[in-house]
Design a protein around this motif. Structure first.
Motif: not given
Length: 452
Positions: A74-83, A137-145, A150-155
Motif C-alpha cells: 500500500v501507498i497512502n496517497e494524499y492530494g485534492p483535485t485542485e493540486t 500541479g496547482l490548478a489555475r483556479g475555479y472557473l467563473n468563481l 480569492e479565498t483558496y488560491f492565494i499568493d
C-alpha cells in the motif's frame, strides 16, 4: 497507466460491489495496480489472492490501521483535485514498530507544502496547522468563481525565487496536519470537522483516531448529530454547527463483534476528556459508502441511546414520578430505574433542568447528585435518607396592633431608669469626630446645600 504503456481497467459498478467478482476480474486481467479508497478496501477480502497485484494506491480519506495487512503493497496517497490529485504520498513499507500512526508522507517532486497557523505563519514540528500546497500541479483556479479563488488560491509569501511561477501561489486545503520529526506529515482532519458542543471545541477526527487505536475496531466514523435529525456534518455548515447547541456526538464503528458501551467509554476515557466521549456507539458490520467509495453520511442510521437490555420498572411512587420526569425531559418513551442518565441522552445542561424538576416535587437534588448517582435507583436511595422538610407557615400579610418591647429595648429603658446614662436621649445620636481646623462658614454652606 496509459502514459507508461499499460492498460487502464475501469471496473463496472456491479463488479465493484461484489468482492468475489472483483478478485476474479483482477486475476483475469492480471491487474498489477489497484486504486481505491480506504473505506472500500476495508470491506474487501484478502486481496493478496490476486498473484499479479504489486501495489495498492489508496487515498481520499483518513487511513485506517486495518489496511496494515497489505503493508508491503500500500501507498497512502494524499492530494485534492485542485493540486492534480496527488501531492503527498507515503509507502506503508516504511512503517516500523515505533510508528504510532500512519502519516500521509512527504511531498512529491515539483511540489512544496506548508503547515501554517491562523496567522499564516509556519508552525514548529508537532504543532497542528492548516496545510497549504504549491507547485506545478496547482490548478489555475475555479472557473467563473472569483470569490472562491480569492479565498483558496492565494499568493505564496514564502516563494523566494520570484522568477519561478511554479511556486508563486498557494492552495488553502482546509486540512489540519502536523509535521513529524522524520519529515513526514500526519493528517489530523478537516478544519470544518471541528464542532462546538456546550462551549467545547471538539475535533471529530481526534475521537476517530482514538477509537481506531483499539485493536478490535476496523473502521470508525464520528458525527455531530444535530437537533434530533439525521443531518450530519456533510449537510451542515460550520457556522450552523457552532450555533447549534443541541448536538450530540455519535460514533459508528465496525468490528467483528459488538463491544460493550462500558468498555468503549472506559477505553476512550484514557485518551479524551469526558465531553469528547460520544453519547451513542453504534456497531455496524460495514460503513455505508457513496458511489465513489467514501463514507455515505446520509445513509448512517439514527443514533440509539444505551438503554439497558433488561428494563427495570419502578417499584414505588417516587421511582414512578422520577421515571416520568426522565422520560419527559429526554423525550424517551420508557426509562427504567437502572438506566444511566448520561447514556440515554442526558448532558450537563439537561442535568440542570433535571434538578429543577426534581426539586419541584419536593426533593432536594443538585447537579453533583446527578453526576454521582446517574440512575433513578441510586437517586431514590439518596432521597430516602433525606430528612423530611419542616413546613413553616409564615405570615406574609400586613401586621397591625401593639406589641411588647424587644429585650434590648427593655434593657435600655431599665438602664435609663436607674440613671446609668446621664443623657440617654442622645444614646444613638452622639458622635465624636476629630477633624482639622475647619472654616465654619464653608461647612455651614455645604450642609445647607446638602439639606436642600
Amino acid at each position: 497507466a496509459l502514459l507508461t504503456g499499460n492498460t487502464l481497467c475501469v471496473v463496472d459498478q456491479e463488479t465493484q460491489k461484489s468482492p468475489d467478482l472483483l478478485i476474479d476480474y483482477m486475476e483475469k486481467h492480471q491487474v498489477t495496480h489497484l486504486h481505491a479508497t480506504p473505506s472500500y478496501l476495508e470491506n474487501m477480502p484478502d486481496l493478496t489472492r490476486c498473484q499479479s497485484l504489486k501495489r495498492i494506491i489508496s487515498g481520499g480519506e483518513k487511513f485506517s490501521p486495518a489496511l496494515l495487512r497489505y503493508q508491503s503493497l500500500v501507498i497512502n496517497e494524499y492530494g485534492p483535485t485542485e493540486t492534480t490529485v496527488t501531492s503527498i504520498q507515503y509507502s506503508l513499507s516504511q512503517l516500523n514498530s515505533q510508528t504510532m500512526t500512519i502519516p500521509i508522507g512527504k511531498p512529491i517532486q515539483n511540489t512544496r507544502v506548508y503547515v501554517l497557523d491562523t496567522n499564516d505563519q509556519p508552525v514548529p514540528i508537532g504543532v497542528s496547522g492548516e496545510l497549504y500546497i504549491s507547485g506545478v500541479g496547482l490548478a489555475r483556479g475555479y472557473l467563473n468563481l472569483p470569490k472562491l479563488n480569492e479565498t483558496y488560491f492565494i499568493d505564496n509569501p514564502f516563494n523566494t525565487n520570484q522568477s519561478s511561477h511554479d511556486y508563486s501561489r498557494l492552495y488553502k486545503t482546509g486540512d489540519v496536519v502536523k509535521w513529524l520529526p522524520d519529515g513526514n506529515i500526519q493528517y489530523i482532519g478537516r478544519n470544518d470537522k471541528q464542532v462546538k458542543i456546550r462551549g467545547y471545541r471538539i475535533e471529530l477526527a481526534e475521537i476517530e483516531h482514538s477509537l481506531l487505536t483499539k485493536p478490535d475496531i476496523k473502521q470508525v466514523c464520528v458525527v455531530a448529530y444535530v437537533d434530533g435529525s439525521s443531518e450530519s456534518l456533510e449537510n451542515t455548515t460550520k457556522e450552523e454547527l457552532h450555533l447549534n447547541q443541541s448536538q450530540v456526538l455519535v460514533a459508528y464503528y465496525v468490528s467483528q463483534n459488538k463491544i460493550p458501551v462500558d468498555e468503549l467509554e472506559l477505553y476512550l476515557s484514557e485518551f479524551l476528556p469526558i465531553y469528547m466521549i460520544p453519547k451513542s456507539f453504534i456497531w455496524m458490520q460495514s460503513l455505508p459508502l457513496t458511489s465513489n467509495g467514501k463514507v455515505n453520511y446520509r445513509a448512517l442510521p439514527a443514533p440509539e441511546y444505551d438503554l439497558r437490555d433488561q428494563y427495570v420498572a419502578p417499584t414505588n411512587s417516587m421511582e414512578t414520578k422520577l421515571c416520568e420526569i426522565f422520560q419527559d425531559l429526554l423525550k424517551i418513551e420508557r426509562v427504567g430505574i437502572e438506566d444511566d442518565f448520561f447514556r440515554i441522552g442526558g448532558d450537563s445542561i439537561l442535568s440542570i433542568q433535571l434538578t429543577a424538576r426534581i426539586k419541584s416535587i419536593g426533593l432536594e437534588c443538585s447537579v453533583k447528585d446527578i453526576f454521582d448517582r446517574r440512575t433513578i435507583k441510586n437517586l431514590t436511595r439518596q432521597f430516602n435518607y433525606q430528612k423530611p422538610k419542616i413546613a413553616i407557615d409564615a405570615e406574609q400579610g400586613l401586621l397591625e396592633g401593639t406589641f411588647d418591647l424587644l429585650p434590648i429595648q427593655s434593657w435600655f429603658f431599665e438602664q435609663a431608669r436607674l440613671q446609668f446614662f446621664s443623657n440617654h436621649q442622645h444614646w444613638n445620636q452622639s458622635f465624636l469626630i476629630k477633624v482639622p481646623l475647619l472654616n465654619e462658614d464653608k461647612l455651614s454652606e455645604a450642609i445647607n446645600r446638602l439639606a436642600l
